[in-house]
Design a protein around this motif. Sequence first.
Motif, PDB file in Angstrom:
ATOM      1  N   PRO A   1       0.843  -1.194   0.000  1.00  0.00           N
ATOM      2  CA  PRO A   1       0.000   0.000   0.000  1.00  0.00           C
ATOM      3  C   PRO A   1       0.873   1.236   0.000  1.00  0.00           C
ATOM      4  CG  PRO A   1      -0.743  -1.588   1.645  1.00  0.00           C
ATOM      5  CD  PRO A   1       0.576  -2.084   1.114  1.00  0.00           C
ATOM      6  N   LEU A   2       0.363   2.308  -0.588  1.00  0.00           N
ATOM      7  CA  LEU A   2       1.174   3.500  -0.789  1.00  0.00           C
ATOM      8  C   LEU A   2       1.820   3.989   0.495  1.00  0.00           C
ATOM      9  CD1 LEU A   2       2.183   5.667  -2.656  1.00  0.00           C
ATOM     10  CD2 LEU A   2       0.116   6.967  -2.190  1.00  0.00           C
ATOM     11  N   ALA A   3       1.061   4.088   1.580  1.00  0.00           N
ATOM     12  CA  ALA A   3       1.632   4.638   2.809  1.00  0.00           C
ATOM     13  C   ALA A   3       2.794   3.797   3.305  1.00  0.00           C
ATOM     14  CB  ALA A   3       0.563   4.725   3.895  1.00  0.00           C
ATOM     15  N   SER A   4       2.740   2.476   3.082  1.00  0.00           N
ATOM     16  CA  SER A   4       3.793   1.607   3.586  1.00  0.00           C
ATOM     17  C   SER A   4       5.115   1.797   2.866  1.00  0.00           C
ATOM     18  CB  SER A   4       3.364   0.136   3.452  1.00  0.00           C
ATOM     19  OG  SER A   4       2.193  -0.100   4.178  1.00  0.00           O
ATOM     20  N   THR A   5       5.081   2.265   1.638  1.00  0.00           N
ATOM     21  CA  THR A   5       6.327   2.396   0.894  1.00  0.00           C
ATOM     22  C   THR A   5       7.226   3.469   1.472  1.00  0.00           C
ATOM     23  OG1 THR A   5       5.474   4.048  -0.665  1.00  0.00           O
ATOM     24  CG2 THR A   5       5.149   1.741  -1.230  1.00  0.00           C
ATOM     25  N   TYR A   6       6.704   4.300   2.368  1.00  0.00           N
ATOM     26  CA  TYR A   6       7.506   5.373   2.934  1.00  0.00           C
ATOM     27  C   TYR A   6       8.024   5.024   4.323  1.00  0.00           C
ATOM     28  CZ  TYR A   6       6.107   8.262  -0.920  1.00  0.00           C
ATOM     29  OH  TYR A   6       5.911   8.766  -2.177  1.00  0.00           O
ATOM     30  N   SER A   7       7.760   3.821   4.788  1.00  0.00           N
ATOM     31  CA  SER A   7       8.240   3.438   6.107  1.00  0.00           C
ATOM     32  C   SER A   7       9.758   3.427   6.158  1.00  0.00           C
ATOM     33  CB  SER A   7       7.721   2.039   6.457  1.00  0.00           C
ATOM     34  OG  SER A   7       8.375   1.527   7.587  1.00  0.00           O
ATOM     35  N   GLN A   8      10.313   3.813   7.307  1.00  0.00           N
ATOM     36  CA  GLN A   8      11.764   3.798   7.475  1.00  0.00           C
ATOM     37  C   GLN A   8      12.324   2.401   7.237  1.00  0.00           C
ATOM     38  OE1 GLN A   8      13.435   5.304  11.049  1.00  0.00           O
ATOM     39  NE2 GLN A   8      12.179   7.136  11.085  1.00  0.00           N
ATOM     40  N   HIS A   9      11.555   1.391   7.562  1.00  0.00           N
ATOM     41  CA  HIS A   9      12.077   0.034   7.515  1.00  0.00           C
ATOM     42  C   HIS A   9      11.583  -0.752   6.305  1.00  0.00           C
ATOM     43  CE1 HIS A   9      13.452   1.020  11.500  1.00  0.00           C
ATOM     44  NE2 HIS A   9      12.213   1.305  11.848  1.00  0.00           N
ATOM     45  N   SER A  10      10.994  -0.064   5.342  1.00  0.00           N
ATOM     46  CA  SER A  10      10.470  -0.735   4.162  1.00  0.00           C
ATOM     47  C   SER A  10      11.590  -1.229   3.261  1.00  0.00           C
ATOM     48  CB  SER A  10       9.567   0.207   3.358  1.00  0.00           C
ATOM     49  OG  SER A  10       9.280  -0.347   2.104  1.00  0.00           O
TER      50      SER A  10
ATOM     51  N   GLN B   1     -10.311   3.410  -7.738  1.00  0.00           N
ATOM     52  CA  GLN B   1      -9.756   4.095  -8.900  1.00  0.00           C
ATOM     53  C   GLN B   1      -9.158   5.444  -8.509  1.00  0.00           C
ATOM     54  OE1 GLN B   1     -12.807   4.330 -11.864  1.00  0.00           O
ATOM     55  NE2 GLN B   1     -13.077   2.100 -12.007  1.00  0.00           N
ATOM     56  N   LEU B   2      -9.806   6.118  -7.564  1.00  0.00           N
ATOM     57  CA  LEU B   2      -9.284   7.395  -7.094  1.00  0.00           C
ATOM     58  C   LEU B   2      -7.880   7.212  -6.512  1.00  0.00           C
ATOM     59  CD1 LEU B   2     -11.240  10.059  -5.123  1.00  0.00           C
ATOM     60  CD2 LEU B   2      -9.039   9.283  -4.254  1.00  0.00           C
ATOM     61  N   LYS B   3      -7.689   6.202  -5.672  1.00  0.00           N
ATOM     62  CA  LYS B   3      -6.377   5.952  -5.074  1.00  0.00           C
ATOM     63  C   LYS B   3      -5.348   5.549  -6.126  1.00  0.00           C
ATOM     64  CE  LYS B   3      -8.087   4.665  -0.481  1.00  0.00           C
ATOM     65  NZ  LYS B   3      -8.212   3.571   0.522  1.00  0.00           N
ATOM     66  N   THR B   4      -5.814   4.823  -7.149  1.00  0.00           N
ATOM     67  CA  THR B   4      -4.916   4.420  -8.226  1.00  0.00           C
ATOM     68  C   THR B   4      -4.363   5.634  -8.958  1.00  0.00           C
ATOM     69  OG1 THR B   4      -6.104   2.330  -8.548  1.00  0.00           O
ATOM     70  CG2 THR B   4      -4.739   3.098 -10.369  1.00  0.00           C
ATOM     71  N   LEU B   5      -5.226   6.583  -9.269  1.00  0.00           N
ATOM     72  CA  LEU B   5      -4.774   7.780  -9.972  1.00  0.00           C
ATOM     73  C   LEU B   5      -3.841   8.614  -9.100  1.00  0.00           C
ATOM     74  CD1 LEU B   5      -8.026   8.876 -11.848  1.00  0.00           C
ATOM     75  CD2 LEU B   5      -6.015   7.703 -12.775  1.00  0.00           C
TER      76      LEU B   5
ATOM     77  N   TRP C   1      -0.081   7.651  -9.099  1.00  0.00           N
ATOM     78  CA  TRP C   1       0.803   8.099 -10.182  1.00  0.00           C
ATOM     79  C   TRP C   1       1.433   9.446  -9.868  1.00  0.00           C
ATOM     80  CZ3 TRP C   1       2.716   5.327 -14.070  1.00  0.00           C
ATOM     81  CH2 TRP C   1       2.145   4.068 -14.270  1.00  0.00           C
ATOM     82  N   ARG C   2       0.865  10.190  -8.965  1.00  0.00           N
ATOM     83  CA  ARG C   2       1.498  11.414  -8.492  1.00  0.00           C
ATOM     84  C   ARG C   2       2.353  11.151  -7.254  1.00  0.00           C
ATOM     85  NH1 ARG C   2       3.911  14.260  -5.925  1.00  0.00           N
ATOM     86  NH2 ARG C   2       3.629  16.466  -5.407  1.00  0.00           N
ATOM     87  N   GLU C   3       1.823  10.399  -6.288  1.00  0.00           N
ATOM     88  CA  GLU C   3       2.508  10.230  -5.019  1.00  0.00           C
ATOM     89  C   GLU C   3       3.734   9.328  -5.093  1.00  0.00           C
ATOM     90  OE1 GLU C   3      -1.061   9.141  -2.611  1.00  0.00           O
ATOM     91  OE2 GLU C   3      -0.370  10.793  -1.349  1.00  0.00           O
ATOM     92  N   SER C   4       3.794   8.441  -6.061  1.00  0.00           N
ATOM     93  CA  SER C   4       4.926   7.517  -6.141  1.00  0.00           C
ATOM     94  C   SER C   4       6.161   8.135  -6.793  1.00  0.00           C
ATOM     95  CB  SER C   4       4.523   6.257  -6.914  1.00  0.00           C
ATOM     96  OG  SER C   4       4.232   6.574  -8.262  1.00  0.00           O
ATOM     97  N   ILE C   5       6.027   9.326  -7.363  1.00  0.00           N
ATOM     98  CA  ILE C   5       7.161   9.929  -8.079  1.00  0.00           C
ATOM     99  C   ILE C   5       8.345  10.165  -7.152  1.00  0.00           C
ATOM    100  CG2 ILE C   5       7.961  11.918  -9.416  1.00  0.00           C
ATOM    101  CD1 ILE C   5       5.086  12.316 -10.367  1.00  0.00           C
TER     102      ILE C   5
END
Length: 539
Positions: free
Chosen positions: A26-35, A389-393, A396-400
């Motif tokens: 999930p998007l929020a998890s990709t920013y974890s310090q330990h990810s 679908q909203l989270k999917t779109l 594409w901005r937040e993962s940059i």
Amino acid sequence: MSFKLLARSASRLPRLALAISRNSLPLASTYSQHSQYRHHSTKTVRLTAENYPDVKRDPRFAHLTDTDLAFFRSVVGDKQVITDSNDLAAYNEDWMRKYRGQSKVVLKPKSTSEISTLLKYCNEHLLAVVPQGGNTSLVGGSVPVFDEVVISVANLNRVRSFDETSGILKADSGVILENAESFLAEHGAVFPLDLGAKGSCFIGGNIATNAGGLRLLRYGSLHGSVLGLEAVLPDGTIYDSMHSLRKDNTGYDLKQLFIGSEGTLGIITGISILCPARPRSVNVAFLGLESYDKVRETFRRARADLCEILSAFEFMDRKSQVFASRFTGLPHPLAGEDNTDVPDYPFYVLIEVSGSNKEHDDAKLESFLESVMEDETVADGTVSQDETQLKTLWRWRESISEASTMFGGVFKYDVSLPLPKMYSLVDSVAERLKEKGLLSFEDSSKPVADAIGYGHIGDGNLHLNVCVREYAKEVEEALEPFVYEQVQANRGSISAEHGVGFQKKHYIQYSKSPVEIQMIKDLKKHYDPKGIMNPYKYI
């Protein structure tokens, strides 16, 4: 392209959402310090002191002793004093793997009074201190440079109260932004800040850096949302303005000193913040455009036509979408039915609308999109049909931001510029790197991958990312002070929302006048005369 085609293209989105659930966190998890996804380079990060030998340890500061450790343990307990080198690594190294300090101890107090006792001791014994929240700083502001004592607010993580009538939240500074948002969602409210790093950043750190985020266009800056603060000054004094008053015109607004101070005046331990009512309907459109001028024109018309329901207007260049595509491995939302590649539109825009009446809001969005597509201001697009679908779109901005680190590292520049000049900085930097023989997307023998641009059109905030295979001095010297000179020439700011930290401390004069810089120094000297708070940074 007509709106009917635009709406029909949204039928591709469930396929993208399925790919996300199967292949990535999930998007929020990709920013974890330990990810495990946090970094894509296994190289050891060099010490900041080695990379910047001109920065010398201040000889006034004492070195840690066993007596100091014994005192710290007496205050917070043995388990909250971290000295193991392996455990210290995450606190010494920044999220981008660019800066690494040499702290020998991390303290994790559980209360404001414990922080007060610790700071008073450090001040009396001349032990330098680095306050640390989620450690998501992008300018090296939250990690030590040398052997400073790290004081983490991770254990200060309580929601103290929430008034559903006034919308005022009171909470500890160590509450994770996403947790605050989840709590407020249960009470029909929304935190007036949203960031890609919301899964690991702390709300105290957000305030200490005056984070802007994705919806500043709608909710404004934290300077307006924060009603009061609790903070511990360097000498241990507790400053408390945690009242719930929206209007208080008695004397100086002292809390503003701490918003954006980046831990140089004290440690924020609590916040009182105004939280708006949660929108009942939210929708997102993702659009392809053929020029930056058309991005600006689309924004102008969105402000006029969408008005009160416009909550975000984000833009991305094509190169940033290529990086996001490579990072996620997903087909682009505007790709053709038989194609997964990023289309050739030079620019993309994400528009979010939110309000209280879905039928009304959807009608306004549909009318706006029909208008901008009929006259070819917008070339292509898709609209979310549900929450998935909203989270999917948004992905594409937040993962940059994280995608820009996938080759090994990234030089991040977070600047404010007048809208007509905003994207020209990306072109200027790309041209400079090319002149220096550094710009090469495919040549793995060179340190630079490419320069990409994206950001918040609504508040003139450009994120310029120079993606590199390794942090090389030749790249840094080509970029600095060149980037800041370009910003100054266009009367912009060298920091829109990330802060100054270690990265920009030598360049603050490109945005602030000598009088302003002296006033900042005077405030620092007054409240922190011994200079123990987050040294070697800011000014």
